[in-house]
Design an enzyme around this catalytic site. Structure first.
Site, mmCIF file in Angstrom:
data_model
loop_
_atom_site.group_PDB
_atom_site.id
_atom_site.type_symbol
_atom_site.label_atom_id
_atom_site.label_comp_id
_atom_site.label_asym_id
_atom_site.label_seq_id
_atom_site.Cartn_x
_atom_site.Cartn_y
_atom_site.Cartn_z
ATOM 1 C CD1 TRP A 377 0.966 -0.323 2.926
ATOM 2 C CD2 TRP A 377 -0.819 0.760 3.735
ATOM 3 N NE1 TRP A 377 1.228 -0.044 4.231
ATOM 4 C CE2 TRP A 377 0.152 0.622 4.764
ATOM 5 C CE3 TRP A 377 -2.018 1.401 4.025
ATOM 6 C CZ2 TRP A 377 -0.042 1.117 6.053
ATOM 7 C CZ3 TRP A 377 -2.209 1.892 5.316
ATOM 8 C CH2 TRP A 377 -1.243 1.759 6.302
ATOM 9 C CG ASP A 378 4.943 0.656 0.561
ATOM 10 O OD1 ASP A 378 5.763 0.983 1.413
ATOM 11 O OD2 ASP A 378 4.423 -0.475 0.519
ATOM 12 C CD GLU A 516 2.391 -5.341 8.448
ATOM 13 O OE1 GLU A 516 3.514 -5.431 8.974
ATOM 14 O OE2 GLU A 516 2.216 -5.225 7.223
ATOM 15 C CE LYS A 637 6.276 -4.604 11.087
ATOM 16 N NZ LYS A 637 6.096 -5.496 9.929
ATOM 17 C CD GLN A 638 3.203 -0.933 10.125
ATOM 18 O OE1 GLN A 638 4.249 -0.492 9.707
ATOM 19 N NE2 GLN A 638 2.469 -1.772 9.426
#
Length: 860
Positions: A377-378, A516, A637-638
């Site tokens: 999805w960058d 994630e 995680k983020q």
């Protein structure tokens, strides 16, 4: 200050600053070569080659990878007792191979190599010139007999002629006379071996079809990928600037020329190697081999090609440059250099050459083999930078998604759903490429991988299409490609919902959010969590946009799409209901909960784990190696919930949640930030970017610290060795976006280009160029003031606003906006705009509140 050597030897100095356009790597550290090679990659959007030393092969220290956008291949494996098929971006034949030796009278000399046993370098310097797209290298060797040899090399991957690359090597005899041997080859025996944790997997993607000599200076190697059948041809021409003997060198899968030159003390010889790379994916060719030979025949010499290459880069930088008006400060120059390094690598991965390619934006660039070259999805983080500077390129990259709409429909049908389900990882044809198992290098175990449940990737595709349209007013793209894709994604998310009568709300169950880490509930048989807040809220955003999309289309196209998709009034009414009745979990404090019942999970003993481990970025691996699961604790995680604040202003998010019947008081926003920041390990470079952005909007005066952390993700290799496997493209592009959106407060919404400037005045002014709806604009931000100047020439007027000040700006016009601070009855400061100077265009007020709130109102 020196950085520690990764192999435990003496410290190696960090990149040495020369100016804000140059990055210098002093010394040779085998443990750090992978990072340097990735950061010194040269490319042009079609082709890229890592910055490996030409004399080296893949030896555990060096990895000379070459990649072409969109060239993928599948191989079969058995991992962890499971049969898996994996598609990877293919490492192409190594064209760099250039080895040098000084021969004695009676025997061949040892090849010069920084890792060699007897001939070692006394000086080693690599210089990356960002302005020119040129990589230079200086190495001084001394052999056991005391002979000093100086090696100077320059290389480019041509930004103007995308099939062409060049390497120039100058060898000087500093205190000796004798024979020099230079072997210049193409190596087709390469494998995909650039990521250690993939090395248990099949890696031979290429089969060499043939090697031959084209003429006395030129050789040709042809190969094909083993499954996808893509043909690859590389021609190499090697020339010396003085009389030399040469012989053809050919072995299994390798071909080249060996050149022999006699030198006298003080003399030098220059060897030029020009290569052309062509694949069967290219347009307007008959056959790759024939095209490669024709192109090499037309190619000029190194200096001639370098001149046109530099011109192509100069034209790109004109569109993408970001400049402080007060350069010279060490801090500003360091920041600017790192910013340009990120832009440089973005433009080497996606460039004007992508207009003719069917390729997406690989998460790790064309710089290495991490994530196997897949598209995630960058683009959500990359496209804002491209859309406002080269919209035609952004459009080409969006076509990568719209061309795969039918595959996304097929995936949805296979899952028993309607609409279009885009994959979390995409490669050649748009099917799901996410791995089904992954290796934990700490435990050595292969584990199930449920990352394909990150359905939110489709929401990113829809968001990218709509923001592209908002920036460009490209109605043709929206009508012919984008609208259908957005509507089918909306249909998919509608079919993903289920009604909960106890809540009287609709829910989305069994997904994985951007975090994630949280992939299942403790003890659950099936993976996935329920009601990931980011997914649910962005789905509501999409349902609201769906009707707006239909209203935007020309009537005839709207009728055609409604007919073709079978959109009924009942289905559209259901989407409208979903936009008002979607469930979003909240904690009693008013904080948005990441997913339903996350608060029931245990808290991690943070002090204990910080004491036991220096780095918690991969806490999932640490816990699994201990026999525990990251799914059992409240750890991210983020950024997940905070992604909502990254994509929307606080006012926009508040209005959207208000439509669902939920409140988002201003006082809750900093509590939300603190809540998740305390539970996030930043195991992704995107986490630093998103948190930096959210924190920066809350306190812009301190924002540069957060900006710097995100900006240096790859240069400082903050994830401890991952940069060697490929740069983190989204973090690089996102840092530029952070600069323009945070400090300029730039946003495109409601057919208007909005600003809310706040640039620290101690740094002078910030200047950059953008293109909004076809009109080139120069933006200068100083403190709370922004000047917007439109270039003279053809084109229509656009709307530009700051706070409540909305104006029309046409070609040749300029306007100055000043964001001020006023106070509202609740005592909280809130930005407003003061008209500082009228441009040539008419000033108009926003007609009503529905036109949208001022951007950047997060939080006061």
């Amino acid at each position: 200050m020196s950085t520690p050597s990764r192999d435990g030897n003496a410290p190696v100095p960090p990149p040495r600053p020369v100016d804000a356009w140059t990055v210098v790597f002093e010394g040779f550290d085998p443990g750090d070569e992978g990072r340097r090679e990735a950061l010194c990659t040269l490319g042009n959007g079609y082709l890229a080659t890592r910055g490996a030393s030409p004399e080296c092969s893949a030896d555990g220290v060096h990895y000379p990878g070459t990649y072409s956008a969109g060239v993928f291949n599948r191989l079969d494996d058995e991992l962890g007792g499971r049969a898996v098929t994996t598609e990877s971006m293919v490492n192409l034949p190594n064209w760099l191979c250039t080895r040098i030796a000084v021969d004695d009278d009676d025997r061949s000399g040892e090849w010069l190599d920084p890792l060699g046993s007897s001939v070692r370098p006394t000086e080693h310097r690599v210089t990356l010139d960002l302005r020119r797209g040129l990589l230079s290298r200086l190495v001084r060797f001394v052999d056991p007999d005391g002979r000093r040899i100086t090696l100077r090399q320059r290389r480019f991957v041509h930004m103007g002629h995308h099939h062409v690359a060049g390497l120039q090597t100058v060898v000087s005899a500093d205190n000796w006379s004798g024979r020099l041997r230079i072997r210049s080859e193409i190596d087709g025996t390469v494998t995909n071996a650039g990521v250690a944790r993939y090395r248990q997997m099949a890696d031979r993607h290429l089969q060499v079809d043939g090697c031959r000599e084209v003429d006395r200076e030129t050789v040709l190697l042809t190969a094909r990928t083993t499954q996808s059948g893509i043909l690859v041809a590389i021609a190499a021409r090697t020339r010396a600037d003085r009389p030399a003997g040469r012989v053809l060198v050919e072995a299994d899968g390798r071909v080249g020329h060996e050149v022999r030159v006699d030198l006298v003390d003080g003399e030098s010889v220059t060897i030029e190697k020009i290569v052309t790379v062509v694949t069967s994916r290219d347009v307007a060719i008959s056959h790759p081999a024939a095209a490669a030979v024709d192109l090499i025949g037309d190619a000029g010499g190194f200096d001639e090609l370098l001149a046109s290459h530099e011109m192509a880069w100069a034209q790109l930088w004109r569109r993408f440059e970001v400049e402080p008006a007060m350069p010279g400060s060490v801090t500003i120059d360091d920041t600017l250099r790192t910013l340009r390094l990120g832009l440089f690598h973005v433009l080497q991965t996606v460039s004007p050459h992508d207009l003719d390619l069917d390729a997406g934006i690989p998460a790790r660039g064309l710089h290495g083999e991490a994530y196997r070259g897949h598209v995630f999805w960058d683009e959500l983080f990359v496209l804002p930078v491209l859309t406002l500077r080269m919209p035609v390129l952004a459009r080409a990259l969006l076509h990568y998604r719209t061309r795969r709409l039918e595959t996304a429909r097929r995936s949805a049908r296979a899952a028993g759903l309607r609409g279009a389900m885009f994959p979390w990882q995409s490669g050649s044809d748009g099917r799901e490429e996410a791995q089904t198992v992954h290796l934990n290098p700490l435990s050595g175990r292969w584990l199930p991988d449920p990352s394909h449940l990150q359905r939110h990737v489709g929401l990113a595709v829809a968001y990218d299409i709509w923001t592209y349209y908002q920036s460009t007013a490209d109605l043709e793209f929206l009508a012919e490609h984008g609208a259908e894709t957005m509507l089918e994604i909306a249909r998919f998310f509608a079919s993903l919902t289920s009604y909960d009568p106890l809540l009287d709300r609709f829910r989305i169950r069994g997904v994985v959010g951007p975090d994630e880490y949280s992939t299942r509930y403790p003890g659950a048989d099936e993976p996935g969590v329920d009601d990931n807040a980011y997914t649910n809220v962005m789905a509501v955003w999409l349902f609201r946009r769906a009707q707006e999309v239909l209203d935007t289309l020309p009537s005839i196209r709207r009728v055609e799409l409604v007919e073709r998709l079978g959109l009924t009034p009942a289905e559209l009414l259901h989407w409208s209901t979903l936009s008002r009745r979607m469930y979003v979990p909240f904690l009693p404090s008013g904080i948005i909960e990441q997913f339903h019942d996350q608060h029931r999970l245990a808290e991690l003993d943070w002090p204990q784990y910080r004491l036991r481990y220096d780095d918690l970025q991969r806490l999932d691996r640490i816990l699994e190696a201990e026999g525990r699961s990251v799914d059992d604790v409240q750890v991210s995680k983020q950024a997940d919930v905070l992604m909502l604040f990254y994509l929307m202003s606080a006012d926009e998010l508040r209005e959207l949640l208000g439509g669902l019947g939920y409140a988002l008081p201003a006082a809750v926003i900093p509590l939300t930030i603190d809540h998740y920041l305390a539970r996030t390990v930043h195991g992704s470079t995107l986490s630093a970017l998103v948190h930096g952005w959210v924190l920066a909007r809350a306190n812009r005066e301190d924002a540069l610290d957060h900006f710097e952390r995100a900006l240096r993700s790859d240069l400082a290799d903050i994830q401890g060795g991952t940069t060697a496997e490929g740069v983190h493209l989204a973090a690089m592009a996102g840092s530029v976006d952070l600069l323009q959106r945070c400090f300029a407060g730039l946003e495109t919404r409601h057919d208007t280009l909005w600003f809310n400037p706040h640039w620290p005045e101690r740094f002078g002014a910030l200047e950059f160029a953008v293109q909004y709806r076809g009109l080139p604009l120069q933006v200068r931000v100083s403190g709370r003031e922004v000047r917007v100047s439109a270039a003279a020439g053809p084109g229509g007027a656009v709307r530009v606003g700051c706070g409540s000040d909305l104006r029309s700006l046409g070609p040749g016009d300029s306007a100055v906006f000043r964001a001020a601070t006023t106070f509202v009855p609740d005592g909280r400061p809130r930005p407003r705009a003061v008209r500082a100077q009228a441009g040539a265009g008419n000033r108009t007020r926003r007609p009503d509140a529905s036109s949208g709130p001022a951007p950047g109102a997060l939080p006061p």
